[in-house]
Write a protein that holds these residues in place. Sequence first.
Motif, PDB file in Angstrom:
ATOM      1  N   PHE A  94       0.848  -1.187   0.000  1.00 58.96           N
ATOM      2  CA  PHE A  94       0.000   0.000   0.000  1.00 58.96           C
ATOM      3  C   PHE A  94       0.886   1.241   0.000  1.00 58.96           C
ATOM      4  N   ILE A  95       0.655   2.145  -0.923  1.00 58.71           N
ATOM      5  CA  ILE A  95       1.540   3.293  -1.089  1.00 58.71           C
ATOM      6  C   ILE A  95       1.534   4.194   0.148  1.00 58.71           C
ATOM      7  N   LYS A  96       0.363   4.438   0.707  1.00 61.86           N
ATOM      8  CA  LYS A  96       0.319   5.262   1.920  1.00 61.86           C
ATOM      9  C   LYS A  96       1.111   4.607   3.038  1.00 61.86           C
ATOM     10  N   GLY A  97       1.002   3.288   3.173  1.00 59.37           N
ATOM     11  CA  GLY A  97       1.768   2.578   4.188  1.00 59.37           C
ATOM     12  C   GLY A  97       3.259   2.703   3.966  1.00 59.37           C
ATOM     13  N   LEU A  98       3.690   2.605   2.698  1.00 56.73           N
ATOM     14  CA  LEU A  98       5.102   2.786   2.370  1.00 56.73           C
ATOM     15  C   LEU A  98       5.590   4.175   2.794  1.00 56.73           C
ATOM     16  N   ILE A  99       4.817   5.184   2.465  1.00 57.86           N
ATOM     17  CA  ILE A  99       5.212   6.556   2.783  1.00 57.86           C
ATOM     18  C   ILE A  99       5.213   6.785   4.292  1.00 57.86           C
ATOM     19  N   ASP A 100       4.221   6.223   4.992  1.00 61.16           N
ATOM     20  CA  ASP A 100       4.198   6.343   6.451  1.00 61.16           C
ATOM     21  C   ASP A 100       5.411   5.651   7.076  1.00 61.16           C
ATOM     22  N   PHE A 206      -1.909   0.411   7.152  1.00 59.93           N
ATOM     23  CA  PHE A 206      -1.910  -0.794   6.327  1.00 59.93           C
ATOM     24  C   PHE A 206      -0.742  -0.735   5.347  1.00 59.93           C
ATOM     25  N   TYR A 207       0.005  -1.821   5.281  1.00 66.10           N
ATOM     26  CA  TYR A 207       1.283  -1.815   4.577  1.00 66.10           C
ATOM     27  C   TYR A 207       1.352  -2.839   3.450  1.00 66.10           C
ATOM     28  N   ILE A 208       0.864  -4.063   3.685  1.00 62.80           N
ATOM     29  CA  ILE A 208       1.072  -5.123   2.697  1.00 62.80           C
ATOM     30  C   ILE A 208      -0.118  -6.071   2.638  1.00 62.80           C
ATOM     31  N   LEU A 209      -0.440  -6.494   1.414  1.00 57.64           N
ATOM     32  CA  LEU A 209      -1.360  -7.604   1.165  1.00 57.64           C
ATOM     33  C   LEU A 209      -0.544  -8.732   0.567  1.00 57.64           C
ATOM     34  N   ARG A 210      -0.515  -9.860   1.254  1.00 59.13           N
ATOM     35  CA  ARG A 210       0.181 -11.050   0.753  1.00 59.13           C
ATOM     36  C   ARG A 210      -0.844 -12.069   0.299  1.00 59.13           C
ATOM     37  N   LEU A 211      -0.547 -12.742  -0.794  1.00 65.56           N
ATOM     38  CA  LEU A 211      -1.433 -13.783  -1.298  1.00 65.56           C
ATOM     39  C   LEU A 211      -0.802 -15.148  -1.120  1.00 65.56           C
TER      40      LEU A 211
END
Length: 265
Positions: A94-100, A206-211
């Motif tokens: 998630f881009i916002k999570g990356l920036i945070d 929220f930072y990552i969605l893993r499948l």
Amino acid sequence: MHSKDITIIIPSKNRSNNLIKLANYYLSAGFQGDILMLDASEKQETINLQNSLSKFKNIRVLHTPVDYFIAVSRSLDHIKTKYVACTGDDDFLFIKGLIDCKYFLEKEQSFGGVSGLGILGVYDNDRDVISKFSIYHIEKYIDQKKGDRLKKIINTYSVLNFCLHRSSLFKKAFIEYPDEIHPSNYELFNSFLFVLNEKIGKISSFYILRLSHKFNKKFPEAISYYNEDFLNFFKQKILSQLSEDFKIKKKNKNLLNKLKEHHKK
């Protein structure tokens, strides 16, 4: 804050469709940094992928026909940004999570890496849907002493290459492994080296969605690879970085046994 000084590394093999989907996802999500795709497919497949992604100015595709962690270690010179994170070819940051996370590292100089909240989705390949969701845990390792951080990751293990790291410390955690060490253990060593390098934080974004895929396979009898080569490598690369005080404490003499027991679970 922006994402221009972040690199995302995505190792992959024989799944060019996934990489094309990820390229479009990060474009639509507004990611401004670099994307480094490490493709272990046949050479022609990599060339085809390079041609398909040539319109994406921030994406570079390298032909790296080796294991995930070895591929990353051989691509370190291509990281030109201040921060970097790895993912699988079916994971989404998630881009916002990356920036945070970047903002956290800018503020907290004693930390080398950080993650946020994670989601695990189970992908049903037959129906082409994500069938259910659960929490994906990445722990924080914030003890001042690196020996204490190592003990914690053995007891509460996390895959730390998915965190956002300072590039200088990220590069220290990826090394070439001898042929005698089975690939099932590369991930362990990599995470150990991260906690030995610096503290790992965690934020509430929220930072990552893993499948996870139904056809994922585990290495068979992975515990059998805790052989003499493994133990020697562990002592050389891991225990050698710890203080003498930590190594001689009686309560830590069974560190390797604890590692094997938790890996078995």
